[in-house]
Design a protein around this motif. Structure first.
Motif, PDB file in Angstrom:
ATOM      1  N   VAL A  41      26.632  50.387  29.484  1.00 40.79           N
ATOM      2  CA  VAL A  41      26.423  49.470  30.605  1.00 40.79           C
ATOM      3  C   VAL A  41      27.496  48.390  30.674  1.00 40.79           C
ATOM      4  O   VAL A  41      27.756  47.699  29.691  1.00 40.79           O
ATOM      5  CB  VAL A  41      25.046  48.776  30.471  1.00 40.79           C
ATOM      6  CG1 VAL A  41      24.803  47.815  31.627  1.00 40.79           C
ATOM      7  CG2 VAL A  41      23.929  49.791  30.365  1.00 40.79           C
ATOM      8  N   CYS A  42      28.057  48.227  31.868  1.00 45.67           N
ATOM      9  CA  CYS A  42      28.831  47.035  32.214  1.00 45.67           C
ATOM     10  C   CYS A  42      27.877  46.141  33.002  1.00 45.67           C
ATOM     11  O   CYS A  42      27.426  46.525  34.077  1.00 45.67           O
ATOM     12  CB  CYS A  42      30.040  47.391  33.073  1.00 45.67           C
ATOM     13  SG  CYS A  42      30.862  45.925  33.753  1.00 45.67           S
ATOM     14  N   PRO A  43      27.547  44.936  32.482  1.00 45.34           N
ATOM     15  CA  PRO A  43      26.606  44.060  33.168  1.00 45.34           C
ATOM     16  C   PRO A  43      27.263  43.078  34.136  1.00 45.34           C
ATOM     17  O   PRO A  43      26.587  42.225  34.709  1.00 45.34           O
ATOM     18  CB  PRO A  43      25.972  43.298  32.001  1.00 45.34           C
ATOM     19  CG  PRO A  43      27.103  43.154  31.034  1.00 45.34           C
ATOM     20  CD  PRO A  43      27.884  44.448  31.148  1.00 45.34           C
ATOM     21  N   GLU A  49      34.138  40.364  38.981  1.00 44.82           N
ATOM     22  CA  GLU A  49      34.337  39.620  37.740  1.00 44.82           C
ATOM     23  C   GLU A  49      35.187  40.452  36.774  1.00 44.82           C
ATOM     24  O   GLU A  49      34.838  41.580  36.456  1.00 44.82           O
ATOM     25  CB  GLU A  49      32.973  39.331  37.110  1.00 44.82           C
ATOM     26  CG  GLU A  49      33.007  38.508  35.861  1.00 44.82           C
ATOM     27  CD  GLU A  49      31.601  38.272  35.313  1.00 44.82           C
ATOM     28  OE1 GLU A  49      31.519  37.772  34.194  1.00 44.82           O
ATOM     29  OE2 GLU A  49      30.616  38.587  35.990  1.00 44.82           O
ATOM     30  N   PRO A  50      36.316  39.918  36.311  1.00 46.42           N
ATOM     31  CA  PRO A  50      37.146  40.695  35.388  1.00 46.42           C
ATOM     32  C   PRO A  50      36.435  40.916  34.046  1.00 46.42           C
ATOM     33  O   PRO A  50      35.764  40.021  33.527  1.00 46.42           O
ATOM     34  CB  PRO A  50      38.401  39.838  35.196  1.00 46.42           C
ATOM     35  CG  PRO A  50      38.206  38.584  35.957  1.00 46.42           C
ATOM     36  CD  PRO A  50      36.863  38.607  36.610  1.00 46.42           C
ATOM     37  N   CYS A  51      36.565  42.119  33.519  1.00 44.38           N
ATOM     38  CA  CYS A  51      36.011  42.442  32.206  1.00 44.38           C
ATOM     39  C   CYS A  51      36.683  43.706  31.692  1.00 44.38           C
ATOM     40  O   CYS A  51      37.344  44.416  32.447  1.00 44.38           O
ATOM     41  CB  CYS A  51      34.490  42.623  32.280  1.00 44.38           C
ATOM     42  SG  CYS A  51      33.971  44.060  33.226  1.00 44.38           S
ATOM     43  N   LYS A  66      34.385  50.091  35.252  1.00 45.51           N
ATOM     44  CA  LYS A  66      35.150  51.248  35.712  1.00 45.51           C
ATOM     45  C   LYS A  66      36.199  50.773  36.715  1.00 45.51           C
ATOM     46  O   LYS A  66      35.935  49.863  37.482  1.00 45.51           O
ATOM     47  CB  LYS A  66      34.222  52.249  36.409  1.00 45.51           C
ATOM     48  CG  LYS A  66      33.068  52.726  35.575  1.00 45.51           C
ATOM     49  CD  LYS A  66      32.101  53.485  36.461  1.00 45.51           C
ATOM     50  CE  LYS A  66      30.781  53.738  35.806  1.00 45.51           C
ATOM     51  NZ  LYS A  66      29.839  54.419  36.711  1.00 45.51           N
ATOM     52  N   PRO A  67      37.393  51.310  36.696  1.00 42.51           N
ATOM     53  CA  PRO A  67      37.821  52.536  36.035  1.00 42.51           C
ATOM     54  C   PRO A  67      38.315  52.373  34.596  1.00 42.51           C
ATOM     55  O   PRO A  67      38.925  53.290  34.045  1.00 42.51           O
ATOM     56  CB  PRO A  67      38.957  53.026  36.929  1.00 42.51           C
ATOM     57  CG  PRO A  67      39.584  51.768  37.441  1.00 42.51           C
ATOM     58  CD  PRO A  67      38.439  50.809  37.621  1.00 42.51           C
TER      59      PRO A  67
END
Length: 185
Positions: free
Chosen positions: A88-90, A95-97, A101-102
């Motif tokens: 999971v990307c929350p 928002e940069p993280c 994805k990608p």
């Protein structure tokens, strides 16, 4: 030997709506369980990689999402479909993280956790970001025309990154299985 996988996007690929206001809104897209069961029977691992920006927005908690996913996976398992994760990307979409994805970060994490050969694996999703991630880690992407990809502009943006566009998850699975004769190596 490292295993092959079919990484699955969640919202828009396995369940709808794309942007739920609560986890109780999420419903399985028709025939998804049977399609995943076919992948499982072929010996392909099926990790779910998903962006859940509702967590960061406070719509639901990570813990609530993980419990929902555990119940979701149990329900799929009852029809022979095995999924892994969730990865999971929350974060919010803008928002940069490192995990959104990608980016290949979550795919690499799943590969590490389950002994997956990324270069012999696939991604099925409904966005350019899904199929672009597959290309970035050396796998193959398949865009499914559900969710975001119901929009022809999304299909047009994604086409350079994915060799196949499917009308449904079942059609995507047909394409993958036709290319995966050695899936159980």
């Amino acid at each position: 030997m490292r295993r092959r996988a079919v990484f699955l996007d969640l919202n828009g690929t396995l369940v709808l709506p794309i942007k739920p206001q609560s986890l109780s809104e999420l419903t399985l897209i028709d025939n998804v369980g049977q399609a995943i069961a076919r992948l499982s029977q072929a010996g392909l691992l099926c990790p779910v990689v998903t962006i859940q920006s509702g967590i960061n927005k406070g719509v639901f908690s990570l813990e609530d999402f993980q419990q929902w996913f555990k119940d979701f996976a149990r329900d799929l398992r009852n029809c022979g479909a095995e999924i892994l994760g969730p990865y999971v990307c929350p974060h919010r979409f803008r928002e940069p993280c490192q995990c959104k994805k990608p980016s290949t970060f979550l795919y690499e994490q799943a590969a590490k956790d389950h002994g997956i050969d990324l270069q012999r694996s696939f991604v099925i999703g409904d966005s350019m970001e899904d199929v672009r991630a597959a290309r970035q880690f050396g796998g193959q992407g398949c865009l499914v025309r559900t969710g975001w990809a119901e929009n022809p502009a999304v299909v047009e943006r994604a086409t350079p990154y994915g060799p196949f566009v499917a009308e449904s998850l079942g059609s995507a699975v047909d394409w993958i299985l036709s290319r995966s004769c050695d899936a159980v190596e």
